[in-house]
Design a protein around this motif. Structure first.
Motif, PDB file in Angstrom:
ATOM      1  N   TYR A 574       0.823  -1.210   0.000  1.00  0.00           N
ATOM      2  CA  TYR A 574       0.000   0.000   0.000  1.00  0.00           C
ATOM      3  C   TYR A 574       0.858   1.261   0.000  1.00  0.00           C
ATOM      4  CZ  TYR A 574      -3.268   3.556   1.696  1.00  0.00           C
ATOM      5  OH  TYR A 574      -4.018   4.694   1.840  1.00  0.00           O
ATOM      6  N   ASN A 575       0.538   2.170  -0.935  1.00  0.00           N
ATOM      7  CA  ASN A 575       1.083   3.531  -0.941  1.00  0.00           C
ATOM      8  C   ASN A 575       2.603   3.568  -1.035  1.00  0.00           C
ATOM      9  OD1 ASN A 575       0.583   6.316  -0.980  1.00  0.00           O
ATOM     10  ND2 ASN A 575       1.039   6.515   1.195  1.00  0.00           N
ATOM     11  N   SER A 576       3.139   2.883  -2.031  1.00  0.00           N
ATOM     12  CA  SER A 576       4.583   2.909  -2.277  1.00  0.00           C
ATOM     13  C   SER A 576       4.928   4.085  -3.185  1.00  0.00           C
ATOM     14  CB  SER A 576       5.032   1.614  -2.951  1.00  0.00           C
ATOM     15  OG  SER A 576       4.691   0.510  -2.153  1.00  0.00           O
ATOM     16  N   ALA A 577       6.068   4.714  -2.930  1.00  0.00           N
ATOM     17  CA  ALA A 577       6.468   5.859  -3.742  1.00  0.00           C
ATOM     18  C   ALA A 577       6.804   5.455  -5.170  1.00  0.00           C
ATOM     19  CB  ALA A 577       7.670   6.551  -3.097  1.00  0.00           C
ATOM     20  N   LYS A 578       7.312   4.232  -5.342  1.00  0.00           N
ATOM     21  CA  LYS A 578       7.629   3.751  -6.690  1.00  0.00           C
ATOM     22  C   LYS A 578       6.721   2.572  -7.014  1.00  0.00           C
ATOM     23  CE  LYS A 578      12.223   5.735  -6.917  1.00  0.00           C
ATOM     24  NZ  LYS A 578      13.678   5.520  -7.172  1.00  0.00           N
ATOM     25  N   SER A 579       7.264   1.388  -7.214  1.00  0.00           N
ATOM     26  CA  SER A 579       6.414   0.248  -7.577  1.00  0.00           C
ATOM     27  C   SER A 579       5.734  -0.342  -6.348  1.00  0.00           C
ATOM     28  CB  SER A 579       7.251  -0.836  -8.261  1.00  0.00           C
ATOM     29  OG  SER A 579       7.840  -0.338  -9.447  1.00  0.00           O
ATOM     30  N   GLY A 580       4.506  -0.818  -6.567  1.00  0.00           N
ATOM     31  CA  GLY A 580       3.850  -1.566  -5.500  1.00  0.00           C
ATOM     32  C   GLY A 580       4.535  -2.899  -5.303  1.00  0.00           C
ATOM     33  N   ILE A 581       4.761  -3.612  -6.413  1.00  0.00           N
ATOM     34  CA  ILE A 581       5.555  -4.845  -6.403  1.00  0.00           C
ATOM     35  C   ILE A 581       6.510  -4.795  -7.578  1.00  0.00           C
ATOM     36  CG2 ILE A 581       5.495  -7.351  -6.725  1.00  0.00           C
ATOM     37  CD1 ILE A 581       3.022  -7.486  -5.053  1.00  0.00           C
ATOM     38  N   GLU A 582       7.739  -5.176  -7.324  1.00  0.00           N
ATOM     39  CA  GLU A 582       8.750  -5.252  -8.382  1.00  0.00           C
ATOM     40  C   GLU A 582       9.298  -6.671  -8.397  1.00  0.00           C
ATOM     41  OE1 GLU A 582      11.630  -1.941  -9.176  1.00  0.00           O
ATOM     42  OE2 GLU A 582      13.099  -3.446  -8.525  1.00  0.00           O
ATOM     43  N   GLY A 583       9.194  -7.337  -9.550  1.00  0.00           N
ATOM     44  CA  GLY A 583       9.674  -8.708  -9.681  1.00  0.00           C
ATOM     45  C   GLY A 583      10.677  -8.822 -10.803  1.00  0.00           C
ATOM     46  N   THR A 593      19.978 -18.288 -14.747  1.00  0.00           N
ATOM     47  CA  THR A 593      19.310 -19.379 -14.027  1.00  0.00           C
ATOM     48  C   THR A 593      20.065 -19.673 -12.727  1.00  0.00           C
ATOM     49  OG1 THR A 593      20.604 -21.022 -15.248  1.00  0.00           O
ATOM     50  CG2 THR A 593      18.418 -20.426 -16.126  1.00  0.00           C
ATOM     51  N   PRO A 594      19.385 -20.261 -11.719  1.00  0.00           N
ATOM     52  CA  PRO A 594      17.958 -20.603 -11.718  1.00  0.00           C
ATOM     53  C   PRO A 594      17.094 -19.352 -11.820  1.00  0.00           C
ATOM     54  CG  PRO A 594      18.840 -20.779  -9.505  1.00  0.00           C
ATOM     55  CD  PRO A 594      20.009 -20.552 -10.403  1.00  0.00           C
ATOM     56  N   MET A 595      16.091 -19.417 -12.665  1.00  0.00           N
ATOM     57  CA  MET A 595      15.270 -18.256 -12.967  1.00  0.00           C
ATOM     58  C   MET A 595      14.270 -17.983 -11.844  1.00  0.00           C
ATOM     59  SD  MET A 595      13.138 -17.621 -16.493  1.00  0.00           S
ATOM     60  CE  MET A 595      14.668 -17.407 -17.431  1.00  0.00           C
ATOM     61  N   THR A 596      14.041 -16.718 -11.595  1.00  0.00           N
ATOM     62  CA  THR A 596      12.975 -16.342 -10.672  1.00  0.00           C
ATOM     63  C   THR A 596      11.695 -17.064 -11.061  1.00  0.00           C
ATOM     64  OG1 THR A 596      13.884 -14.170 -10.111  1.00  0.00           O
ATOM     65  CG2 THR A 596      11.498 -14.430  -9.939  1.00  0.00           C
ATOM     66  N   THR A 597      11.114 -17.783 -10.096  1.00  0.00           N
ATOM     67  CA  THR A 597       9.861 -18.509 -10.321  1.00  0.00           C
ATOM     68  C   THR A 597       8.959 -18.225  -9.133  1.00  0.00           C
ATOM     69  OG1 THR A 597      11.057 -20.231 -11.535  1.00  0.00           O
ATOM     70  CG2 THR A 597       8.830 -20.752 -10.783  1.00  0.00           C
ATOM     71  N   LYS A 616      10.538  -6.728 -14.228  1.00  0.00           N
ATOM     72  CA  LYS A 616      11.809  -6.066 -14.483  1.00  0.00           C
ATOM     73  C   LYS A 616      12.935  -7.060 -14.740  1.00  0.00           C
ATOM     74  CE  LYS A 616      14.746  -2.565 -12.158  1.00  0.00           C
ATOM     75  NZ  LYS A 616      15.018  -1.891 -10.869  1.00  0.00           N
ATOM     76  N   GLU A 617      13.913  -6.650 -15.545  1.00  0.00           N
ATOM     77  CA  GLU A 617      15.179  -7.380 -15.735  1.00  0.00           C
ATOM     78  C   GLU A 617      14.951  -8.861 -15.995  1.00  0.00           C
ATOM     79  OE1 GLU A 617      16.928  -6.224 -12.058  1.00  0.00           O
ATOM     80  OE2 GLU A 617      17.575  -4.273 -12.801  1.00  0.00           O
ATOM     81  N   GLY A 618      14.186  -9.143 -17.068  1.00  0.00           N
ATOM     82  CA  GLY A 618      13.868 -10.511 -17.433  1.00  0.00           C
ATOM     83  C   GLY A 618      12.617 -11.008 -16.761  1.00  0.00           C
ATOM     84  N   ALA A 619      12.381 -10.570 -15.526  1.00  0.00           N
ATOM     85  CA  ALA A 619      11.163 -10.874 -14.757  1.00  0.00           C
ATOM     86  C   ALA A 619      11.024 -12.334 -14.356  1.00  0.00           C
ATOM     87  CB  ALA A 619       9.905 -10.422 -15.492  1.00  0.00           C
ATOM     88  N   GLY A 620      11.609 -13.270 -15.128  1.00  0.00           N
ATOM     89  CA  GLY A 620      11.483 -14.673 -14.796  1.00  0.00           C
ATOM     90  C   GLY A 620      10.085 -15.186 -15.038  1.00  0.00           C
ATOM     91  N   VAL A 621       9.698 -16.184 -14.252  1.00  0.00           N
ATOM     92  CA  VAL A 621       8.375 -16.793 -14.348  1.00  0.00           C
ATOM     93  C   VAL A 621       7.545 -16.286 -13.170  1.00  0.00           C
ATOM     94  CG1 VAL A 621       7.083 -18.959 -14.416  1.00  0.00           C
ATOM     95  CG2 VAL A 621       9.397 -18.844 -15.396  1.00  0.00           C
ATOM     96  N   GLN A 622       6.376 -15.722 -13.478  1.00  0.00           N
ATOM     97  CA  GLN A 622       5.515 -15.217 -12.415  1.00  0.00           C
ATOM     98  C   GLN A 622       4.084 -15.681 -12.657  1.00  0.00           C
ATOM     99  OE1 GLN A 622       6.001 -11.074 -11.239  1.00  0.00           O
ATOM    100  NE2 GLN A 622       8.072 -10.991 -12.117  1.00  0.00           N
ATOM    101  N   PHE A 650      12.906 -10.297 -21.349  1.00  0.00           N
ATOM    102  CA  PHE A 650      11.546 -10.471 -20.841  1.00  0.00           C
ATOM    103  C   PHE A 650      10.720 -11.321 -21.797  1.00  0.00           C
ATOM    104  CE2 PHE A 650       7.102  -8.944 -20.778  1.00  0.00           C
ATOM    105  CZ  PHE A 650       6.762  -9.394 -19.512  1.00  0.00           C
ATOM    106  N   ASP A 651      10.035 -12.313 -21.263  1.00  0.00           N
ATOM    107  CA  ASP A 651       9.187 -13.207 -22.057  1.00  0.00           C
ATOM    108  C   ASP A 651       7.782 -13.147 -21.461  1.00  0.00           C
ATOM    109  OD1 ASP A 651       7.855 -15.251 -23.359  1.00  0.00           O
ATOM    110  OD2 ASP A 651       9.422 -16.758 -23.021  1.00  0.00           O
ATOM    111  N   ALA A 652       6.901 -12.462 -22.173  1.00  0.00           N
ATOM    112  CA  ALA A 652       5.543 -12.262 -21.670  1.00  0.00           C
ATOM    113  C   ALA A 652       4.812 -13.567 -21.442  1.00  0.00           C
ATOM    114  CB  ALA A 652       4.759 -11.369 -22.629  1.00  0.00           C
ATOM    115  N   SER A 653       5.200 -14.613 -22.163  1.00  0.00           N
ATOM    116  CA  SER A 653       4.500 -15.893 -22.012  1.00  0.00           C
ATOM    117  C   SER A 653       4.771 -16.542 -20.666  1.00  0.00           C
ATOM    118  CB  SER A 653       4.903 -16.852 -23.135  1.00  0.00           C
ATOM    119  OG  SER A 653       6.260 -17.258 -23.000  1.00  0.00           O
ATOM    120  N   LYS A 654       5.793 -16.061 -19.980  1.00  0.00           N
ATOM    121  CA  LYS A 654       6.118 -16.619 -18.665  1.00  0.00           C
ATOM    122  C   LYS A 654       5.345 -15.947 -17.531  1.00  0.00           C
ATOM    123  CE  LYS A 654      10.774 -18.459 -19.499  1.00  0.00           C
ATOM    124  NZ  LYS A 654      10.901 -18.299 -20.939  1.00  0.00           N
ATOM    125  N   ILE A 655       4.479 -15.000 -17.884  1.00  0.00           N
ATOM    126  CA  ILE A 655       3.690 -14.276 -16.889  1.00  0.00           C
ATOM    127  C   ILE A 655       2.236 -14.730 -17.007  1.00  0.00           C
ATOM    128  CG2 ILE A 655       3.049 -12.029 -15.969  1.00  0.00           C
ATOM    129  CD1 ILE A 655       6.096 -12.599 -15.971  1.00  0.00           C
TER     130      ILE A 655
END
Length: 706
Positions: A574-583, A593-597, A616-622, A650-655
């Motif tokens: 709640y109420n972050s000056a920049k990103s609410g969540i950054e992954g 690798t190992p990639m963020t999952t 951000k920065e490839g983002a990994g799998v989310q 960044f691979d949008a298919s991994k989100i």
């Protein structure tokens, strides 16, 4: 300075005596400066204020009587002192309601000398000696020598530094004999020892030492007396120091001290220092505690190099240890026998000021300050912070490999505002935060502003994608490895406040930071409130984390990167000056690798200044399910799920985004996700529990009461 010659002084006494009744005070010296040498009997007048600028010496054969309520004020910043020479006597006739006060016009420790009394009783430094300051002889063979009597005396702000090697105490007894009566004497805010005995046979009851910059009460050089009801509080070094002889620890006559009913509380070094042979000490009914945390030494301490020390000569009965401080678990050095008694009363009221000290022993209320609550230090063993207790953190608390830190429910840690103030759990160490919804553990600051102190750093051995590991952003601790199920402990119901001190231009603390923390660690109900950087951040690792809260972060609310592979369940940012969540995946190599999952369920991200959810920065799998997101500042014109257009890794298919509710998107903010991301919306998604509102499970503990 006015000094009276022996002749003039004697003459004035005779003249005044001829025109005064026996009960009238005789005052033959100038009250505006009483410095000089008294060679006959003098009586002060309680109604007269006396000033001292220099040395007042009561010579052999003379006496000084000071009635109840008399006040003597020394000129601050001088070598002013009062001394009773061998053969002289002082009679201090104060009362509990009207003590005699010797003080300074400058209310600072070390402003003036103090009171010195020299007698003819035995010492073990030869036939005698010369007083440390004042150059007066003392010692001899008259065990019952009588230097007068002292009742209800308070000395204040003593301890003037005489030379580089010599310094005044508050009250010093040099070879004083048992014919002298000492009862109800207090030293307040002295710059050296409060009260000290160099040999002699004098007995002393109802002694108080408060706020000494060295030892509270000290005896040495063959003192053979009885002490009854002593209260030593908040000494910078030892609470009590008992020695035999600094040159020959086996010298005779040996120190033979019988001390009963004592409280020794709050000290920076050795609580009871059995020093330089120590002699014979019989100690009964003691309450002792409050040593600065992390000293890791005995409460009854003797140096290993003291070959003259014989523990068989020390008797400790009815001892109660209180507020020992983390890292201070040794009660007495090896060889000492102790009988403990939880009902010991010490000087009368345990650690609290005894009733008999009320009203006269201090110019203000006596408040025991517990320095053992400053928990800064490095620990390699198991430490516990007690339930409901408030602790101070002034510096770094680092738990090293093999050690653990348990923080029981309701404990509060108040940090000083400093770049060096933080809590760190190294690889191989563990933390156990045992808060509850009703009684969370709180880590906060004395200054209620974001960025006041560091925060909590935990380093584990789980995989990261920055090589085999790294060094923590602040604290310089290694992290990472190949132990996916590494266990750094457990955290339940923790709130950190006002974190994020700027360590360097490139480095800044978060609220809580997990560096390569493994899945064997339990993280549930953790809140960051008003942090100056990210609220909660994961650098790699495999730890799972549920019920996270980040409120009013000056950077991102919750951040994960460097191959974090875990599950998040019920997150509220709640109420972050920049990103609410950054992954992120990896800032140097977005495909590392190992990639963020990250699997994140039941999440609310509301109000933010920049990118609501920054992929951000490839983002990994989310994989993100049941998400309520909204409240971006107007006219940002960017996607709520955002990735940089130049992020080739960044691979949008991994989100994967399912059951997402977009609320209060803000004027000019129409884009829900960057091109390529598929999502399913659900208008009645609950997010962390209550949509965009704070979830019920965060009530009462996640933010301080307003």
């Amino acid at each position: 300075m006015k000094k009276l010659s022996f002749f003039v002084l004697s003459l004035m006494v005779l003249v005044l005596a001829s025109c005064n009744d026996d009960n009238d005070p005789v005052n033959p010296i100038d009250p505006d400066n009483i410095a000089g040498t008294i060679t006959t009997d003098v009586v002060f007048n309680a109604a007269t204020p006396y000033k001292l600028d220099g040395a007042l010496i009561i010579a052999d054969g003379a006496s000084l009587t000071i009635p109840a309520g008399t006040k003597i004020t020394a000129k601050g910043g001088t070598t002013s002192y009062i001394a009773v020479a061998q053969g002289g006597q002082i009679f201090i006739d104060g009362s509990a309601n009207q003590p005699v006060i010797m003080t300074s016009d400058v209310k600072t420790a070390g402003s003036w000398g103090g009171l010195i009394i020299c007698g003819k009783a035995p010492v073990n430094t030869g036939e005698g000696g010369i007083s440390e300051v004042g150059n007066l002889p003392y010692g001899g063979s008259v065990a019952d020598d009588n230097s007068g009597s002292i009742n209800y005396l308070r000395v204040e702000y003593t301890g003037y530094v005489y030379t580089n090697e010599k310094q005044f105490n508050g009250v010093t007894f040099f070879g004083v004999g048992s014919g002298t009566k000492v009862d109800y004497v207090s030293s307040y805010m002295g710059n050296d020892d409060g009260i000290e005995f160099f040999g002699g046979t004098v007995n002393a009851s109802h002694l108080v030492s408060i706020g000494s910059n060295d030892d509270g009460i000290d005896f040495a050089d063959g003192w053979s007396g009885t002490g009854n009801y002593w209260y030593a509080l908040n000494s910078a070094k030892s609470g009590i120091e008992g020695s035999n002889n600094g040159t020959d620890g086996a010298a005779t006559p040996m120190t033979n001290a019988t001390i009963s009913n004592i409280t020794v509380y709050g000290m920076g070094e050795k609580p009871w220092f059995l020093k330089e042979g120590a002699g014979i000490q019989t100690i009964d009914n003691v309450v002792i505690g409050g040593m600065v945390a992390g000293k890791e030494q005995a409460y009854f301490y003797a140096s290993d190099s003291d070959t003259d020390f014989d523990p068989a000569k020390i008797s400790l009965t009815n001892v109660k240890f209180v507020d020992m401080g983390i890292g201070n678990t040794i009660k007495a050095i090896e060889g000492l026998s102790i009988t403990e008694n939880e009902n010991a009363t010490g000087a009368g009221n345990g650690v609290e000021a005894p009733d008999w000290a009320a009203g006269w022993a201090s110019p203000e209320d006596i408040t025991p300050m517990d320095p053992s609550t400053n928990i800064a230090g490095e620990y390699t063993n198991d430490q516990v912070l007690a339930a409901g207790t408030t602790y101070t953190l002034d510096g770094a608390l680092i738990v090293k490999d093999g050690g653990s830190l348990t923080i029981e429910e309701g404990a509060t840690i108040i940090a000083t505002a400093s770049s060096t103030t933080y809590i760190a759990i190294a690889q191989g160490a563990q933390i156990f935060v045992q808060g509850t919804a009703e009684n969370p553990v709180v880590m906060t600051s004395e200054v209620k502003e974001a960025g006041s102190w560091g925060g909590l750093v935990i380093c584990g051995k789980a995989p990261v994608n920055t090589g085999e590991g790294g060094i923590s952003e602040v604290g310089n601790l290694p992290y990472g490895g190949n132990v996916a199920d590494d266990n750094s402990g457990s955290i339940n119901y923790l709130r950190v406040e006002y974190t994020g001190y700027v360590f360097t231009n490139e480095k800044q603390f978060n609220g809580v930071t997990f560096f390569g923390v493994g899945s064997g660690t339990v993280v549930d109900y953790v809140s960051s409130y008003k942090g100056n950087d990210d609220g909660i951040e994961f650098f790699g690792g495999t730890v799972n984390a549920s019920h996270l809260v980040a409120i009013d972060s000056n950077d991102d609310g919750i951040d994960f990167a460097d191959g974090w592979s875990g599950t998040g369940n019920y997150w509220y940012s709640y109420n972050s000056a920049k990103s609410g969540i950054e992954g992120s995946n990896n800032g140097t190599n977005g495909a590392a690798t190992p990639m963020t999952t990250a699997t994140i369920n039941n999440v609310t991200v509301y109000k933010m200044g920049e990118k609501p959810w920054f992929l951000k920065e490839g983002a990994g799998v989310q994989t993100i399910t049941n998400c309520v997101i909204g409240g971006l500042a107007d006219n940002k014109g960017q996607a709520y799920f955002y990735a940089s257009g130049d992020d080739s890794a960044f691979d949008a298919s991994k989100i994967t985004l399912t059951d997402v509710a977009f609320v209060d998107m803000g004027t000019g903010n129409t884009e829900k996700a960057v091109v390529g991301i598929n999502f399913t919306e659900k208008a009645d998604a609950t997010g962390a529990g209550n949509g965009k509102e704070a979830p019920d499970w965060a009530a009462g503990w996640a933010a301080p009461a307003e």
